[in-house]
Design a protein around this motif. Structure first.
Motif, PDB file in Angstrom:
ATOM      1  N   SER A   1       0.824  -1.216   0.000  1.00 54.90           N
ATOM      2  CA  SER A   1       0.000   0.000   0.000  1.00 54.90           C
ATOM      3  C   SER A   1       0.857   1.263   0.000  1.00 54.90           C
ATOM      4  O   SER A   1       0.467   2.286  -0.569  1.00 54.90           O
ATOM      5  CB  SER A   1      -0.926   0.000   1.208  1.00 54.90           C
ATOM      6  N   THR A   2       2.011   1.222   0.632  1.00 57.80           N
ATOM      7  CA  THR A   2       2.863   2.407   0.710  1.00 57.80           C
ATOM      8  C   THR A   2       4.107   2.298  -0.165  1.00 57.80           C
ATOM      9  O   THR A   2       4.858   3.266  -0.300  1.00 57.80           O
ATOM     10  CB  THR A   2       3.343   2.635   2.160  1.00 57.80           C
ATOM     11  N   GLU A   3       4.320   1.118  -0.748  1.00 58.12           N
ATOM     12  CA  GLU A   3       5.545   0.839  -1.514  1.00 58.12           C
ATOM     13  C   GLU A   3       6.778   1.120  -0.663  1.00 58.12           C
ATOM     14  O   GLU A   3       7.725   1.794  -1.080  1.00 58.12           O
ATOM     15  CB  GLU A   3       5.569   1.618  -2.821  1.00 58.12           C
ATOM     16  N   HIS A   4       6.748   0.633   0.538  1.00 58.73           N
ATOM     17  CA  HIS A   4       7.853   0.740   1.487  1.00 58.73           C
ATOM     18  C   HIS A   4       8.281  -0.650   1.913  1.00 58.73           C
ATOM     19  O   HIS A   4       7.446  -1.559   2.044  1.00 58.73           O
ATOM     20  CB  HIS A   4       7.407   1.489   2.750  1.00 58.73           C
ATOM     21  N   TRP A   5       9.579  -0.792   2.182  1.00 59.48           N
ATOM     22  CA  TRP A   5      10.080  -1.991   2.820  1.00 59.48           C
ATOM     23  C   TRP A   5      10.073  -1.771   4.337  1.00 59.48           C
ATOM     24  O   TRP A   5      10.401  -0.680   4.813  1.00 59.48           O
ATOM     25  CB  TRP A   5      11.511  -2.286   2.373  1.00 59.48           C
ATOM     26  N   LEU A   6       9.708  -2.822   5.059  1.00 54.70           N
ATOM     27  CA  LEU A   6       9.708  -2.773   6.519  1.00 54.70           C
ATOM     28  C   LEU A   6      10.616  -3.857   7.072  1.00 54.70           C
ATOM     29  O   LEU A   6      10.596  -4.993   6.594  1.00 54.70           O
ATOM     30  CB  LEU A   6       8.295  -2.992   7.063  1.00 54.70           C
ATOM     31  N   PHE A   7      11.376  -3.503   8.098  1.00 58.65           N
ATOM     32  CA  PHE A   7      12.170  -4.478   8.830  1.00 58.65           C
ATOM     33  C   PHE A   7      11.641  -4.575  10.252  1.00 58.65           C
ATOM     34  O   PHE A   7      11.209  -3.571  10.840  1.00 58.65           O
ATOM     35  CB  PHE A   7      13.641  -4.048   8.910  1.00 58.65           C
ATOM     36  N   GLY A   8      11.707  -5.774  10.803  1.00 58.77           N
ATOM     37  CA  GLY A   8      11.470  -5.919  12.223  1.00 58.77           C
ATOM     38  C   GLY A   8      12.643  -5.329  12.989  1.00 58.77           C
ATOM     39  O   GLY A   8      13.689  -5.019  12.414  1.00 58.77           O
TER      40      GLY A   8
END
Lengths: 108, 119
Positions: free
Chosen positions: A93-100
């Motif tokens: 939805s945001t075209e972002h990568w997320l890391f824990g």
């Protein structure tokens, strides 16, 4: 926003099994990737797309993903497995990568 | 053998600029989306920016949008990160990484380069 939650630390005796979790709302609907980072080194991919193991990664590493939790499992843990482990998701939805936030695996 | 080699890091004053480069070899560069990931001292991994293989598509973390610009020169197999208006909180090791597409896992990683923002 979407947040990936990992326990800060997990400890395990050599030869035993370790499980590292990555929690988020309906994470089971996403593809989760896992990276291992040894101290002072770059990360390496150990599990992709929930459960695929790249070439060169030992069969002791496996992954699963369902509901609100993705899990990295390491069987027969060795001293060399001591490292920081990160989960990762692509948020469409945001075209972002997320890391824990990362989990420090300590081999006792 | 795949190699990703970052360069251009160093010490810069707050408000200053720096341009990072990442030289790639051992794979077909244009076929891979490329990404910058950073890691502040003692902290976890933070995604910074990704660019598609062709270079026509880019995306940025909110923390750097408007200050950083990612680009690539496929004729030279090189990835760039232009960093402007640098802040102390940008201090980190910056890694370049490669994946099959911008939404695919990072299969290749460089060794990283340190950027220190301090007066």
């Amino acid at each position: 926003s979407y947040v990936l939650t990992q326990p800060p630390s997990v400890s395990v005796a050599p030869g035993k099994a370790a499980k590292i979790t990555c929690g988020a709302d309906n994470i089971g609907r996403e593809s989760v990737h896992w990276y291992q980072q040894q101290p002072g080194q770059a990360p390496i991919l150990v599990i992709s797309n929930d459960s695929d193991r790249p070439s060169g990664i030992p069969e002791r590493f496996s992954g699963s993903n369902s509901g609100n939790t993705a899990t990295l499992a390491i069987s027969r843990v060795e001293a060399g497995d001591e490292a920081e482990y990160y989960c990762q998701v692509w948020e469409t939805s945001t075209e972002h990568w997320l890391f824990g936030g990362g989990t420090k695996l300590t081999v006792l | 053998e795949v190699h990703l080699l970052e360069s251009g890091g160093g010490l810069v004053q707050p408000g200053g600029s720096l341009r990072l480069s990442c030289a790639a070899s051992g794979f077909t560069f244009i076929d891979y989306a490329m990404t910058w990931v950073r890691q502040a001292p003692g902290k976890g991994l933070e995604w910074v920016s990704t660019i598609t293989g062709s270079g026509t598509g880019t995306c940025y973390a909110d923390s750097v949008k408007g200050r950083f610009t990612i680009s690539r020169d496929n004729s030279k197999n090189t990835l760039f990160l232009q960093m402007n208006s640098l802040r102390a909180e940008d201090t980190a090791v910056f890694y370049c990484a490669g994946g099959y597409s911008r939404s695919s896992e990072f299969v290749y990683w460089g060794r990283g380069i340190l950027v220190t923002v301090s007066s």
